[in-house]
Design a protein around this motif. Sequence first.
Motif, PDB file in Angstrom:
ATOM      1  N   UNK A  54     -73.433  68.542  41.327  1.00 36.31           N
ATOM      2  CA  UNK A  54     -73.207  69.991  42.102  1.00 36.31           C
ATOM      3  C   UNK A  54     -71.694  69.842  42.113  1.00 36.31           C
ATOM      4  N   UNK A  55     -71.188  69.001  42.765  1.00 37.33           N
ATOM      5  CA  UNK A  55     -69.772  68.806  43.132  1.00 37.33           C
ATOM      6  C   UNK A  55     -68.896  68.895  41.731  1.00 37.33           C
ATOM      7  N   UNK A  56     -69.399  68.088  40.676  1.00 35.08           N
ATOM      8  CA  UNK A  56     -68.728  68.354  39.387  1.00 35.08           C
ATOM      9  C   UNK A  56     -68.827  69.822  38.927  1.00 35.08           C
ATOM     10  N   UNK A  57     -69.962  70.465  39.119  1.00 32.26           N
ATOM     11  CA  UNK A  57     -70.124  71.697  38.671  1.00 32.26           C
ATOM     12  C   UNK A  57     -69.169  72.686  39.083  1.00 32.26           C
ATOM     13  N   UNK A  58     -68.991  72.384  40.455  1.00 28.24           N
ATOM     14  CA  UNK A  58     -68.115  73.540  41.383  1.00 28.24           C
ATOM     15  C   UNK A  58     -66.674  73.145  40.698  1.00 28.24           C
ATOM     16  N   UNK A  59     -66.272  71.766  40.450  1.00 22.67           N
ATOM     17  CA  UNK A  59     -64.839  71.274  40.060  1.00 22.67           C
ATOM     18  C   UNK A  59     -64.577  72.256  38.675  1.00 22.67           C
ATOM     19  N   UNK A  60     -65.621  72.068  37.762  1.00 23.28           N
ATOM     20  CA  UNK A  60     -65.661  72.525  36.524  1.00 23.28           C
ATOM     21  C   UNK A  60     -65.355  73.983  36.395  1.00 23.28           C
ATOM     22  N   UNK A  61     -66.066  74.619  37.157  1.00 24.38           N
ATOM     23  CA  UNK A  61     -66.133  76.181  37.477  1.00 24.38           C
ATOM     24  C   UNK A  61     -64.631  76.467  37.723  1.00 24.38           C
ATOM     25  N   UNK A  62     -63.913  75.919  38.627  1.00 30.07           N
ATOM     26  CA  UNK A  62     -62.638  75.955  39.054  1.00 30.07           C
ATOM     27  C   UNK A  62     -61.837  75.850  38.184  1.00 30.07           C
ATOM     28  N   UNK A  63     -62.136  74.984  37.227  1.00 33.64           N
ATOM     29  CA  UNK A  63     -61.106  74.855  36.206  1.00 33.64           C
ATOM     30  C   UNK A  63     -61.208  75.952  35.059  1.00 33.64           C
ATOM     31  N   UNK A  64     -62.328  76.252  34.808  1.00 31.28           N
ATOM     32  CA  UNK A  64     -62.409  77.438  33.752  1.00 31.28           C
ATOM     33  C   UNK A  64     -61.906  78.707  34.329  1.00 31.28           C
TER      34      UNK A  64
END
Length: 361
Positions: A54-64
């Motif tokens: 889920x932390x990776x999801x948050x980081x990916x969303x931030x990048x997108x």
Amino acid sequence: MGTGKRGLLTAAVTVVCAVTVLAAPGTAFAAPKPTPGTSATPSATPTPPPSKDLEKVREKLDRLYHDAAVATDSYNAAEERTKEQSARIVALAKKIVAGQRKLEKLKDQAGAAARAQYRSGGLPPTAQFLLSDDPQQFIDGAGTVLNGQRATTKLIAEMTRTQKELQGYADDASAQWEKLDANRRAKAAAQKKIKQQIAEAEELESRLEKKEKERLAALEQEAAHKAQTRWLDTGILKEIDSKASQQGRKAVEFATAQLGKPYVWGAEGPDSYDCSGLTSHAWADAGHPIPRTSQEQWKQLEHVDIKDMRPGDLIIYFDDASHVAMYVGDGAIIHAPRPGRTVTVAGAGSMPILGVVRPDA
């Protein structure tokens, strides 16, 4: 909040007070206490810690969303250049029309002179002057010839200058059309990237379960709180005590009135905004127009030290100046965060600060 600060924020005071937790250096963001009257039972399952996935999801969303913000800035910049070039082309077209009319008039004058010469037997004024036997006519003729020569020279020079101007206008218009076309392509490319990044982010979020979405929101809030606390723990608020200018107060009041309106990329009001659309419109409303994009605001407006920051100043975020917010005092900002969010109040240190600019320096 001090007396001076209350006077600065006026309409924003209620909102800023709601986030005073953000303005307390060293504030610990503890978990909420159990509701009175209830108690945890031995069989209660504790909330699991956030998973690495889920932390990776948050980081990916931030990048997108960050990439979408960068593309939005590119789109807005291309849009501004397109408007400027369109106006330039219209102005050039008017000059070309006026120049063509002027050239036609000069040609008519040249034709009239040629017809007058024909009616006089085909002899130019100089020849008629030299062949005259009348002394008085000779003297009068000398003046006429001189004036005629001056008029002809002036006419030829004016026609030549007008033709050069028309050619220059035509070349400039052609160059502006090429730039306009290039910027239209740049807008289309940026628009495509924005839609792709947002669509990917939304698709990623749509795959999350309700509990995962709640935990993701908590992760985002926790990350923002940690960043804000680190910023406040530097003691920066003890140094920031500048009062807003009159225009700064107006800009803050405008931004405050937009709270709750949705973020829409490329929007600059009145019903929705992107980050720089909000700040540029706020300062335009305050009577001080500024550049449209966050990157141009960073490039063109005067930079000030964070400790000298005052309400109404703009904080530029991230190394690429892809986000901007308005400082409203007491360690808080008003900004339009990203797609799916609304204009809101946040901690000034909740994102990586590139620097501060002052529109009315």
